[in-house]
Scaffold this active site. Structure first.
Site, mmCIF file in Angstrom:
data_model
loop_
_atom_site.group_PDB
_atom_site.id
_atom_site.type_symbol
_atom_site.label_atom_id
_atom_site.label_comp_id
_atom_site.label_asym_id
_atom_site.label_seq_id
_atom_site.Cartn_x
_atom_site.Cartn_y
_atom_site.Cartn_z
ATOM 1 N N ASP A 113 9.391 -4.333 6.010
ATOM 2 C CA ASP A 113 10.034 -5.456 6.622
ATOM 3 C C ASP A 113 10.318 -5.140 8.160
ATOM 4 O O ASP A 113 11.316 -4.547 8.385
ATOM 5 C CB ASP A 113 11.410 -5.948 5.784
ATOM 6 C CG ASP A 113 11.731 -7.356 6.466
ATOM 7 O OD1 ASP A 113 11.048 -7.813 7.216
ATOM 8 O OD2 ASP A 113 12.897 -7.635 6.086
ATOM 9 N N ASP A 173 6.935 -10.183 12.560
ATOM 10 C CA ASP A 173 7.565 -9.855 11.050
ATOM 11 C C ASP A 173 6.419 -9.668 9.965
ATOM 12 O O ASP A 173 5.484 -10.649 9.867
ATOM 13 C CB ASP A 173 8.412 -11.170 10.742
ATOM 14 C CG ASP A 173 9.159 -10.995 9.552
ATOM 15 O OD1 ASP A 173 9.096 -9.899 8.949
ATOM 16 O OD2 ASP A 173 9.550 -11.936 8.928
#
Length: 337
Positions: free
Chosen positions: A112, A219
């Site tokens: 992440d 992201d």
């Protein structure tokens, strides 16, 4: 058109900081790590009964809720008096195999790039969420060590960290936009990352994002690319005006720019302009096939955060250089790596 968008769950390549070392690295360029999509057969969350369209629709809905991950959590205290929600990894789009401790303890973790904290559940734990895999045991690792309140690791977390005056150890507490939370000790230990032996040379000129403050989050945990609402409206109008086809509706995903996938759809070329870099996207980075007969624009408006999602990053070697504070993008066929 169907063949162009039939494989939307391609690998996302990742190149990390060049000063880190690993067991298989053969140069000083850093390391690469294979990322496993949460819907891949290699993922513990793989559901063989779902179709490709169902998996994509679920990912789109997760993109919308993902925005809450970036809300201001400083006003949300992770206290025991708040409702507790079992944390699961279902919202993470890509997973990677790592090992923690000495001897190495294997863990499949969420990759992440939208978070700054690495955490896993550890023994002993009286209030953990259900986990199929064994818990990491700090006592079994010869290199595990809790950090002190004056350590750089503790200071780096700022308002997420707190200190115990009894034993001078540093603890963390982080809550998320969905009111779930994680808390525990901050520690240092050996992190082992595998490396792809066949990775290509990266050439960080013409593809660096620069060291500016930035206005978009890169992201790996979000599927769509989310842009400010007003700016997105202008982008959608520009894309739609260059496509000679009738627009369709897709109420299930909420994506507003969709077309029939049964014809020969000509889509415009889109280039992302970063500070010091232009990243040219392919049609598969901009449109996704949400059903057998429908393709939609993989961008969406957002009233809060701007997020550069993982569809736009597919088949790019994404490099993170924490020394020069740059991000680079190199077009790559991840299936051949």
């Amino acid at each position: 058109m169907a063949s162009l968008f039939s494989s939307v769950l391609l690998s996302l390549c990742l190149l990390s900081s060049p000063f880190l070392s690993n067991a298989n690295a053969k140069s000083k360029l850093g390391f690469t790590a294979d990322l496993i999509h949460r819907d891949s057969p290699k993922s513990p969350f793989y559901n063989p009964t779902e179709t490709s369209s169902q998996r994509l629709r679920n990912a789109i809905h997760r993109s919308v809720s993902r925005v809450f991950h970036f809300t201001d959590i400083s006003q949300k205290d992770a206290s025991d008096s708040e409702p507790q929600i079992d944390l699961t990894s279902n919202s993470g789009e890509y997973l990677m195999n790592i090992s923690l401790g000495t001897p190495p303890f294997p863990i499949m973790a969420i990759a992440d790039t939208g978070s700054d904290l690495l955490w896993t559940q550890c023994k002993p734990c009286d209030d953990c969420y259900p986990q199929v895999d064994p818990l990491f045991d700090p006592k079994a690792s010869s290199t595990y060590k809790d950090v002190s309140c004056s350590s750089s690791q503790c200071n780096a977390l700022e308002n997420q960290a707190s200190c115990s005056t009894e034993d001078n150890t540093c603890s963390y507490s982080t809550s998320y936009g969905d009111r779930s939370y994680t808390k525990g000790n901050i520690a240092v230990d050996t992190l082992t990352l595998g490396s792809t032996d066949t990775r290509p040379e990266v050439q960080y000129p013409g593809s660096d994002s620069g060291t500016g403050e930035g206005n978009i989050i890169i992201d790996s945990g979000t599927t769509l690319t989310l842009l400010p609402t007003e700016f997105y409206s202008e982008l959608e109008d520009a894309v739609a005006s260059s496509i000679d086809a009738e627009k369709k509706q897709d109420p299930q995903t909420g994506l507003s720019l969709c077309y029939s996938a049964t014809g020969d759809l000509k889509v415009p070329a889109i280039t992302m302009h970063f500070d010091g870099a232009d990243v040219m996207l392919k049609p598969s980075n901009c449109f996704v096939q949400v059903s057998e007969d429908l393709v939609c624009f993989a961008f969406r408006g957002s009233p809060s955060f701007s997020i550069y999602g993982n569809v736009a990053q597919m088949n790019f070697l994404v490099g993170y250089d924490t020394v020069s504070k740059t991000v680079s993008f190199k077009p790559t066929d991840c299936a051949k790596m």
